[in-house]
Scaffold this motif. Structure first.
Motif, PDB file in Angstrom:
ATOM      1  N   PHE A  71      47.437  54.617   1.405  1.00  0.00           N
ATOM      2  CA  PHE A  71      47.006  55.647   2.327  1.00  0.00           C
ATOM      3  C   PHE A  71      47.892  57.048   2.275  1.00  0.00           C
ATOM      4  O   PHE A  71      47.158  57.878   2.543  1.00  0.00           O
ATOM      5  N   GLN A  72      48.996  56.830   1.736  1.00  0.00           N
ATOM      6  CA  GLN A  72      49.845  58.195   1.790  1.00  0.00           C
ATOM      7  C   GLN A  72      49.034  59.043   0.819  1.00  0.00           C
ATOM      8  O   GLN A  72      48.996  60.379   0.644  1.00  0.00           O
ATOM      9  N   TRP A  75      45.753  60.442   1.856  1.00  0.00           N
ATOM     10  CA  TRP A  75      46.093  61.689   2.835  1.00  0.00           C
ATOM     11  C   TRP A  75      46.386  62.572   2.212  1.00  0.00           C
ATOM     12  O   TRP A  75      45.823  63.819   2.409  1.00  0.00           O
ATOM     13  N   ARG A  78      43.653  64.334   0.034  1.00  0.00           N
ATOM     14  CA  ARG A  78      42.576  65.025   1.061  1.00  0.00           C
ATOM     15  C   ARG A  78      42.824  66.368   1.455  1.00  0.00           C
ATOM     16  O   ARG A  78      42.155  67.255   1.794  1.00  0.00           O
ATOM     17  N   ARG A  79      44.335  66.174   1.837  1.00  0.00           N
ATOM     18  CA  ARG A  79      44.965  67.321   2.295  1.00  0.00           C
ATOM     19  C   ARG A  79      44.676  68.642   1.303  1.00  0.00           C
ATOM     20  O   ARG A  79      44.569  69.861   1.713  1.00  0.00           O
ATOM     21  N   SER A 185      56.176  61.873   4.154  1.00  0.00           N
ATOM     22  CA  SER A 185      56.097  60.477   4.818  1.00  0.00           C
ATOM     23  C   SER A 185      57.414  59.779   4.587  1.00  0.00           C
ATOM     24  O   SER A 185      58.149  59.892   3.670  1.00  0.00           O
ATOM     25  N   SER A 219      49.918  61.420  11.129  1.00  0.00           N
ATOM     26  CA  SER A 219      49.032  60.136  10.977  1.00  0.00           C
ATOM     27  C   SER A 219      50.095  58.817  10.668  1.00  0.00           C
ATOM     28  O   SER A 219      51.235  59.020  10.499  1.00  0.00           O
ATOM     29  N   PHE A 227      45.094  52.487   8.672  1.00  0.00           N
ATOM     30  CA  PHE A 227      45.419  53.911   8.492  1.00  0.00           C
ATOM     31  C   PHE A 227      44.796  54.444   9.786  1.00  0.00           C
ATOM     32  O   PHE A 227      43.830  54.463  10.067  1.00  0.00           O
ATOM     33  N   GLU A 229      44.522  58.120  11.539  1.00  0.00           N
ATOM     34  CA  GLU A 229      44.754  59.397  11.197  1.00  0.00           C
ATOM     35  C   GLU A 229      44.612  60.535  12.585  1.00  0.00           C
ATOM     36  O   GLU A 229      43.971  60.181  13.238  1.00  0.00           O
ATOM     37  N   ASP A 230      45.516  61.446  12.428  1.00  0.00           N
ATOM     38  CA  ASP A 230      45.738  62.596  13.536  1.00  0.00           C
ATOM     39  C   ASP A 230      45.653  61.795  14.886  1.00  0.00           C
ATOM     40  O   ASP A 230      45.078  61.995  15.706  1.00  0.00           O
ATOM     41  N   LEU A 245      53.118  59.716   8.401  1.00  0.00           N
ATOM     42  CA  LEU A 245      52.657  61.022   7.761  1.00  0.00           C
ATOM     43  C   LEU A 245      52.505  62.175   8.593  1.00  0.00           C
ATOM     44  O   LEU A 245      51.722  62.513   9.507  1.00  0.00           O
ATOM     45  N   GLU A 247      52.598  66.503   8.676  1.00  0.00           N
ATOM     46  CA  GLU A 247      52.043  67.579   8.041  1.00  0.00           C
ATOM     47  C   GLU A 247      52.661  68.888   8.711  1.00  0.00           C
ATOM     48  O   GLU A 247      52.483  69.037  10.077  1.00  0.00           O
TER      49      GLU A 247
END
Length: 253
Positions: A71-72, A75, A78-79, A185, A219, A227, A229-230, A245, A247
């Motif tokens: 998942f990291q 993530w 996608r970022r 992460s 996340s 996972f 997210e946000d 995770l 950001e």
């Protein structure tokens, strides 16, 4: 000689029984020899013991994977796809992730143990996370995934330093450009040191390491491997060993 040893039949058979699946591998042995016999009956080229390579733990109902690393990587990819940086610097993350990221963005990979490969759009530097080979405020897009928790524990040949994670955090802040984005992460949950594998942090501790940066999003991969997210950092309050995770963005001067 070393390569021959690694490829020897004794090493291959030994590896089949190492790790937490010893009893499952032992239980799979009868089936292995039954299927060996069936194969030899049907094949023109017979199996030899010298070339045998038992893989006794792979017959499972679903594809296994490590949720933190799976998942990291998803993530971060996608970022970066959203941000579209002209270049990206990663410090010490999974090489299997970095080689894929470099297909979409020019990537510089920095590691205490340098990566000796030739691949388009990817360059590698030898570097220590507590003494990064970059000028102050020079990197616009930066990542460090599942690395910070190891610094100073000696696992990878680095010097023993109880303040290693904090020193590494200061360096990562130093090289990030004002307005730049940093993707981090680390293991989150009950705070502790699991010597000499890794540390586990509370999210509030991680935020205190990066006081020059603003947390834009958080996340979480939870204990069930899901996972999330946000979500707020408080979502990790009841986690034992999750993956946080973060950001971060560095304020413009």
């Amino acid at each position: 000689m070393r390569q021959l040893f690694r490829n020897s039949v004794f090493v291959r058979w030994g590896a089949a029984f190492l790790g937490p699946h010893f009893f499952a591998s032992l239980g799979a042995l009868p089936r292995y020899f039954v299927e060996w016999k069936i194969y030899n009956k049907r094949a023109t080229q017979q199996i030899s013991f010298r070339d045998s390579y038992p893989c006794l733990g792979d017959r499972v109902a679903a594809t296994p994977f490590d949720p933190h690393y799976f998942f990291q990587a998803a993530w971060l990819a996608r970022r970066l796809q959203e941000n579209k940086p002209s270049s990206h610097v990663d410090v010490g993350s999974s090489t299997m992730m970095i080689n894929v990221l470099s297909a979409g963005v020019k990537t510089v990979f920095v590691d205490y143990r340098p990566l000796h490969v030739r691949l388009s759009n990817l360059s590698s530097l030898a570097g220590d996370i507590v003494r990064l080979p970059f000028q102050d405020g020079s990197i616009t897009s930066l990542s460090c995934l599942h690395v910070l928790e190891h610094v100073g524990l000696g696992r990878y040949g680095d010097p023993i330093d109880p303040e290693g994670s904090l020193r590494a955090a200061a360096e990562l802040q130093r090289v990030l450009k004002p307005g730049g984005t940093f993707f981090l992460s680390v293991p989150v949950g009950r705070e502790r040191v699991c010597f000499n594998a890794h540390r586990v942090f509370r999210p509030s501790t991680v935020r205190s390491f990066f006081q020059d940066l603003r947390l834009d999003a958080f996340s979480l991969v939870d204990d069930a491997g899901q996972f999330n997210e946000d979500v707020p950092p408080e979502a990790a309050s009841d986690v034992e060993y999750g993956c946080g995770l973060f950001e971060f963005v560095k304020a413009r001067e």
